[in-house]
Design an enzyme around this catalytic site. Structure first.
Site, PDB file in Angstrom:
ATOM      1  N   ARG A  16       0.833  -1.210   0.000  1.00 56.21           N
ATOM      2  CA  ARG A  16       0.000   0.000   0.000  1.00 56.21           C
ATOM      3  C   ARG A  16       0.873   1.268   0.000  1.00 56.21           C
ATOM      4  O   ARG A  16       0.966   1.973  -0.998  1.00 56.21           O
ATOM      5  CB  ARG A  16      -0.926  -0.026   1.227  1.00 56.21           C
ATOM      6  CG  ARG A  16      -2.044   1.008   1.198  1.00 56.21           C
ATOM      7  CD  ARG A  16      -1.637   2.411   1.571  1.00 56.21           C
ATOM      8  NE  ARG A  16      -1.023   2.489   2.900  1.00 56.21           N
ATOM      9  CZ  ARG A  16      -0.462   3.600   3.381  1.00 56.21           C
ATOM     10  NH1 ARG A  16      -0.426   4.705   2.648  1.00 56.21           N
ATOM     11  NH2 ARG A  16       0.093   3.619   4.567  1.00 56.21           N
ATOM     12  N   ASP A  17       1.564   1.525   1.088  1.00 56.01           N
ATOM     13  CA  ASP A  17       2.344   2.765   1.194  1.00 56.01           C
ATOM     14  C   ASP A  17       3.466   2.774   0.160  1.00 56.01           C
ATOM     15  O   ASP A  17       3.808   3.816  -0.404  1.00 56.01           O
ATOM     16  CB  ASP A  17       2.925   2.873   2.612  1.00 56.01           C
ATOM     17  CG  ASP A  17       3.309   4.289   2.984  1.00 56.01           C
ATOM     18  OD1 ASP A  17       3.154   5.181   2.141  1.00 56.01           O
ATOM     19  OD2 ASP A  17       3.783   4.498   4.112  1.00 56.01           O
ATOM     20  N   HIS A 208       6.296   4.596  12.551  1.00 62.13           N
ATOM     21  CA  HIS A 208       6.240   4.490  11.078  1.00 62.13           C
ATOM     22  C   HIS A 208       7.250   5.508  10.542  1.00 62.13           C
ATOM     23  O   HIS A 208       6.938   6.683  10.369  1.00 62.13           O
ATOM     24  CB  HIS A 208       4.802   4.813  10.641  1.00 62.13           C
ATOM     25  CG  HIS A 208       4.553   4.770   9.171  1.00 62.13           C
ATOM     26  ND1 HIS A 208       3.699   3.863   8.584  1.00 62.13           N
ATOM     27  CD2 HIS A 208       5.015   5.537   8.159  1.00 62.13           C
ATOM     28  CE1 HIS A 208       3.643   4.083   7.290  1.00 62.13           C
ATOM     29  NE2 HIS A 208       4.446   5.093   6.998  1.00 62.13           N
ATOM     30  N   HIS A 210      10.232   7.007   7.929  1.00 59.80           N
ATOM     31  CA  HIS A 210      10.777   7.061   6.566  1.00 59.80           C
ATOM     32  C   HIS A 210      12.261   7.415   6.679  1.00 59.80           C
ATOM     33  O   HIS A 210      12.693   8.025   7.658  1.00 59.80           O
ATOM     34  CB  HIS A 210      10.026   8.101   5.729  1.00 59.80           C
ATOM     35  CG  HIS A 210       8.668   7.644   5.284  1.00 59.80           C
ATOM     36  ND1 HIS A 210       8.271   7.643   3.970  1.00 59.80           N
ATOM     37  CD2 HIS A 210       7.615   7.165   5.981  1.00 59.80           C
ATOM     38  CE1 HIS A 210       7.022   7.185   3.880  1.00 59.80           C
ATOM     39  NE2 HIS A 210       6.596   6.898   5.089  1.00 59.80           N
ATOM     40  N   CYS A 241       6.934  10.127  -0.863  1.00 57.80           N
ATOM     41  CA  CYS A 241       5.814  10.968  -0.450  1.00 57.80           C
ATOM     42  C   CYS A 241       5.592  11.979  -1.567  1.00 57.80           C
ATOM     43  O   CYS A 241       6.512  12.717  -1.926  1.00 57.80           O
ATOM     44  CB  CYS A 241       6.115  11.683   0.873  1.00 57.80           C
ATOM     45  SG  CYS A 241       4.806  12.809   1.359  1.00 57.80           S
ATOM     46  N   ASN A 250       9.282   4.228   3.147  1.00 63.89           N
ATOM     47  CA  ASN A 250       9.373   3.779   4.535  1.00 63.89           C
ATOM     48  C   ASN A 250      10.695   3.070   4.725  1.00 63.89           C
ATOM     49  O   ASN A 250      11.271   2.541   3.780  1.00 63.89           O
ATOM     50  CB  ASN A 250       8.271   2.747   4.810  1.00 63.89           C
ATOM     51  CG  ASN A 250       6.947   3.395   5.020  1.00 63.89           C
ATOM     52  OD1 ASN A 250       6.320   3.796   4.071  1.00 63.89           O
ATOM     53  ND2 ASN A 250       6.552   3.517   6.258  1.00 63.89           N
TER      54      ASN A 250
HETATM   55  P1  HMG Z   1     -12.904  14.586  -1.986  1.00 62.78           P
HETATM   56  O1  HMG Z   1     -12.630  14.920  -3.418  1.00 62.78           O
HETATM   57  O2  HMG Z   1     -13.046  15.696  -1.023  1.00 62.78           O
HETATM   58  O3  HMG Z   1     -14.140  13.568  -1.838  1.00 62.78           O
HETATM   59  O4  HMG Z   1     -11.736  13.636  -1.519  1.00 62.78           O
HETATM   60  P2  HMG Z   1     -15.636  13.632  -2.236  1.00 62.78           P
HETATM   61  O5  HMG Z   1     -16.400  12.985  -1.128  1.00 62.78           O
HETATM   62  O6  HMG Z   1     -16.005  15.026  -2.668  1.00 62.78           O
HETATM   63  O7  HMG Z   1     -15.694  12.676  -3.519  1.00 62.78           O
HETATM   64  C1  HMG Z   1     -15.052  12.988  -4.737  1.00 62.78           C
HETATM   65  C2  HMG Z   1     -15.098  11.780  -5.662  1.00 62.78           C
HETATM   66  O8  HMG Z   1     -14.376  10.694  -5.086  1.00 62.78           O
HETATM   67  C3  HMG Z   1     -16.505  11.249  -5.850  1.00 62.78           C
HETATM   68  O9  HMG Z   1     -16.531  10.661  -7.146  1.00 62.78           O
HETATM   69  C4  HMG Z   1     -16.629  10.159  -4.832  1.00 62.78           C
HETATM   70  O10 HMG Z   1     -17.575   9.186  -5.157  1.00 62.78           O
HETATM   71  C5  HMG Z   1     -15.245   9.581  -4.859  1.00 62.78           C
HETATM   72  P3  HMG Z   1     -17.246  11.394  -8.397  1.00 62.78           P
HETATM   73  O11 HMG Z   1     -18.669  11.526  -7.991  1.00 62.78           O
HETATM   74  O12 HMG Z   1     -16.553  12.738  -8.526  1.00 62.78           O
HETATM   75  O13 HMG Z   1     -16.984  10.470  -9.552  1.00 62.78           O
HETATM   76  N1  HMG Z   1     -14.873   8.951  -3.596  1.00 62.78           N
HETATM   77  C6  HMG Z   1     -14.416   7.688  -3.490  1.00 62.78           C
HETATM   78  N2  HMG Z   1     -14.200   6.732  -4.393  1.00 62.78           N
HETATM   79  C7  HMG Z   1     -13.745   5.545  -3.939  1.00 62.78           C
HETATM   80  N3  HMG Z   1     -13.477   5.300  -2.632  1.00 62.78           N
HETATM   81  C8  HMG Z   1     -13.665   6.248  -1.713  1.00 62.78           C
HETATM   82  C9  HMG Z   1     -14.161   7.502  -2.125  1.00 62.78           C
HETATM   83  N4  HMG Z   1     -14.456   8.637  -1.465  1.00 62.78           N
HETATM   84  C10 HMG Z   1     -14.890   9.513  -2.384  1.00 62.78           C
HETATM   85  N5  HMG Z   1     -13.372   5.987  -0.431  1.00 62.78           N
HETATM   86  C11 HMG Z   1     -10.998  11.792  -0.174  1.00 62.78           C
HETATM   87  C12 HMG Z   1     -11.681  13.143  -0.192  1.00 62.78           C
HETATM   88  C13 HMG Z   1     -10.677  11.471   1.260  1.00 62.78           C
HETATM   89  C14 HMG Z   1     -11.952  10.762  -0.756  1.00 62.78           C
HETATM   90  C15 HMG Z   1      -9.721  11.870  -1.057  1.00 62.78           C
HETATM   91  O14 HMG Z   1      -8.970  12.972  -0.640  1.00 62.78           O
HETATM   92  C16 HMG Z   1      -8.875  10.631  -0.955  1.00 62.78           C
HETATM   93  O15 HMG Z   1      -9.251   9.555  -1.403  1.00 62.78           O
HETATM   94  N6  HMG Z   1      -7.675  10.776  -0.368  1.00 62.78           N
HETATM   95  C17 HMG Z   1      -6.780   9.635  -0.178  1.00 62.78           C
HETATM   96  C18 HMG Z   1      -5.382  10.109  -0.132  1.00 62.78           C
HETATM   97  C19 HMG Z   1      -4.465   8.953   0.140  1.00 62.78           C
HETATM   98  O16 HMG Z   1      -4.794   7.793  -0.018  1.00 62.78           O
HETATM   99  N7  HMG Z   1      -3.238   9.291   0.563  1.00 62.78           N
HETATM  100  C20 HMG Z   1      -2.244   8.312   0.856  1.00 62.78           C
HETATM  101  C21 HMG Z   1      -2.473   7.615   2.151  1.00 62.78           C
HETATM  102  S1  HMG Z   1      -1.915   8.523   3.599  1.00 62.78           S
HETATM  103  C22 HMG Z   1      -0.249   8.132   3.685  1.00 62.78           C
HETATM  104  O17 HMG Z   1       0.279   7.560   2.783  1.00 62.78           O
HETATM  105  C23 HMG Z   1       0.502   8.444   4.925  1.00 62.78           C
HETATM  106  C24 HMG Z   1       0.672   7.213   5.814  1.00 62.78           C
HETATM  107  O18 HMG Z   1       1.275   6.157   5.094  1.00 62.78           O
HETATM  108  C25 HMG Z   1       1.544   7.574   7.015  1.00 62.78           C
HETATM  109  C26 HMG Z   1       2.950   8.007   6.654  1.00 62.78           C
HETATM  110  O19 HMG Z   1       3.497   7.556   5.641  1.00 62.78           O
HETATM  111  O20 HMG Z   1       3.507   8.746   7.450  1.00 62.78           O
HETATM  112  C27 HMG Z   1      -0.669   6.710   6.315  1.00 62.78           C
HETATM  113 MG    MG Z   2       4.702   5.859   5.032  1.00 64.11          MG
END
Ligand code: HMG
Ligand code: MG
Length: 306
Positions: A16-17, A208, A210, A241, A250
């Protein structure tokens, strides 16, 4: 003198990450093989994918397919990231047993990552956690940018403690503290963990880290000294990132395992299988292996076989 535990739990986050930022779509079959190999190598938890918006993270658009195809080993957990109720519904439909909600310790990172501020994100996670727990799922929590933010710079340990406490109160069995851009150093790591563990019991915290500035293993030792017993890591050091140019992935699972094996700390992970898995994924996606231990051990094995 650091107080070392007898065993440590490693949470593999490579599928995933590690893969979420890969620019070229990785076939689901490769993801599935990666997850299965990692579980076979003895990792007790393999974070498999995320049920997020495919517009935001195209690489994870095949989450349902991956979960449908992966052979699940008894005793291994396969958490998936879920940002909202839509993601939760899809995860439940895919037969997921554990989810992770993910918040941040800085406003700017929260907005860039999930399009809302910290308070709003916590308000969104509450019903996600409630419904997931009611359905018998386990819920993990993440806090990103705990030691520095690419937009705001320094992050106050109190902010990390605040978000961690809220996630803990929502029923997250563990809160993983993410140094997302890898700027932490051991002293700051300890001060942050001490602040958070005044709010959340230290046995409920995971590290966690990096490795952007080469500090990840040192930070893990510092966290171990604080009593943290779970660490996230990514095979072959996959990842990066999108908001931090040059940030590496990571800390590599092989590097962490080499250190823990050397310290006599049990993990249940088999180094040979892990190294082979690191080579497999790097070859499959045409990427350099970022694990120093992984590279050195693979070379040693090739020389031995010749
Ligand atoms: P938004 O644009 O504000 O959401 O995004 P929305 O509710 O307005 O929806 C927009 C569109 O997305 C819509 O589709 C929804 O249906 C769809 P449209 O009608 O335009 O065709 N939608 C979805 N589709 C599938 N699954 C869903 C979903 N939700 C909405 N769950 C949102 C807000 C949170 C959805 C968006 O910003 C998002 O998906 N963000 C994810 C970002 C992400 O995954 N980042 C990486 C993970 S975090 C990380 O890596 C750090 C970590 O590893 C720790 C570290 O490394 O330190 C954890
Ligand atoms: Mg990470």
């Amino acid at each position: 003198m650091i107080r070392f535990p007898e065993s440590v739990r490693l949470v593999e986050v490579g599928p995933r990450d590690g893969l979420q930022n890969e620019p070229v779509m990785v076939p689901a079959s490769v993801k599935v093989e990666l997850i299965e190999r990692l579980a076979d190598a003895g990792l007790p938890a393999v974070e498999a994918t995320s049920f997020v918006s495919p517009r935001w993270v195209p690489q994870m658009a095949d989450a349902a397919e991956v979960m449908a195809r992966v052979r699940r080993r008894a005793g291994v957990s396969y958490p998936v990231l879920v940002p909202n109720l839509k993601g939760l519904d899809a995860a439940i439909a895919a037969g997921v047993e554990e989810i992770a909600v993910f918040g941040a310790a800085s406003e700017a990172f929260s907005r860039r990552n999930i399009n809302c501020g910290i308070d709003e994100s916590l308000d969104r996670f509450a019903p996600v956690c409630e419904r997931a727990l009611a359905q018998g799922l386990r819920v993990r929590g993440y806090v990103s940018v705990v030691l520095g933010c690419p937009f705001e710079g320094d992050v106050a340990p109190e902010s990390v403690a605040h978000v961690s406490l809220r996630l803990h109160e929502m029923g997250c069995y563990e809160v993983s503290l993410g140094d997302t851009i890898g700027v932490g150093t051991p002293g700051r790591t300890q001060r942050m963990i001490e602040a958070v563990s005044r709010a959340v019991p230290v046995e409920r915290l995971a590290g966690h880290f990096h490795d952007t500035y080469g500090q990840a293993l040192a930070n893990i030792l510092a966290a171990l000294d604080c009593g943290v017993l779970t660490f996230d890591c990514s095979v072959a050091g996959l990842g990066g990132c999108p908001y931090a140019p040059g940030a590496t992935g990571n800390v590599a699972t092989e590097d962490v395992l080499f250190m823990l094996d050397g310290l006599g700390i049990r993990t249940g992970v088999d180094m040979d299988s892990l190294v082979a898995t690191g080579q497999f994924i790097c070859e499959a996606i045409g990427r350099t292996n970022n694990s120093r231990a992984g590279r050195a051990l693979a070379l040693k094995r090739e020389r031995h076989a010749a």
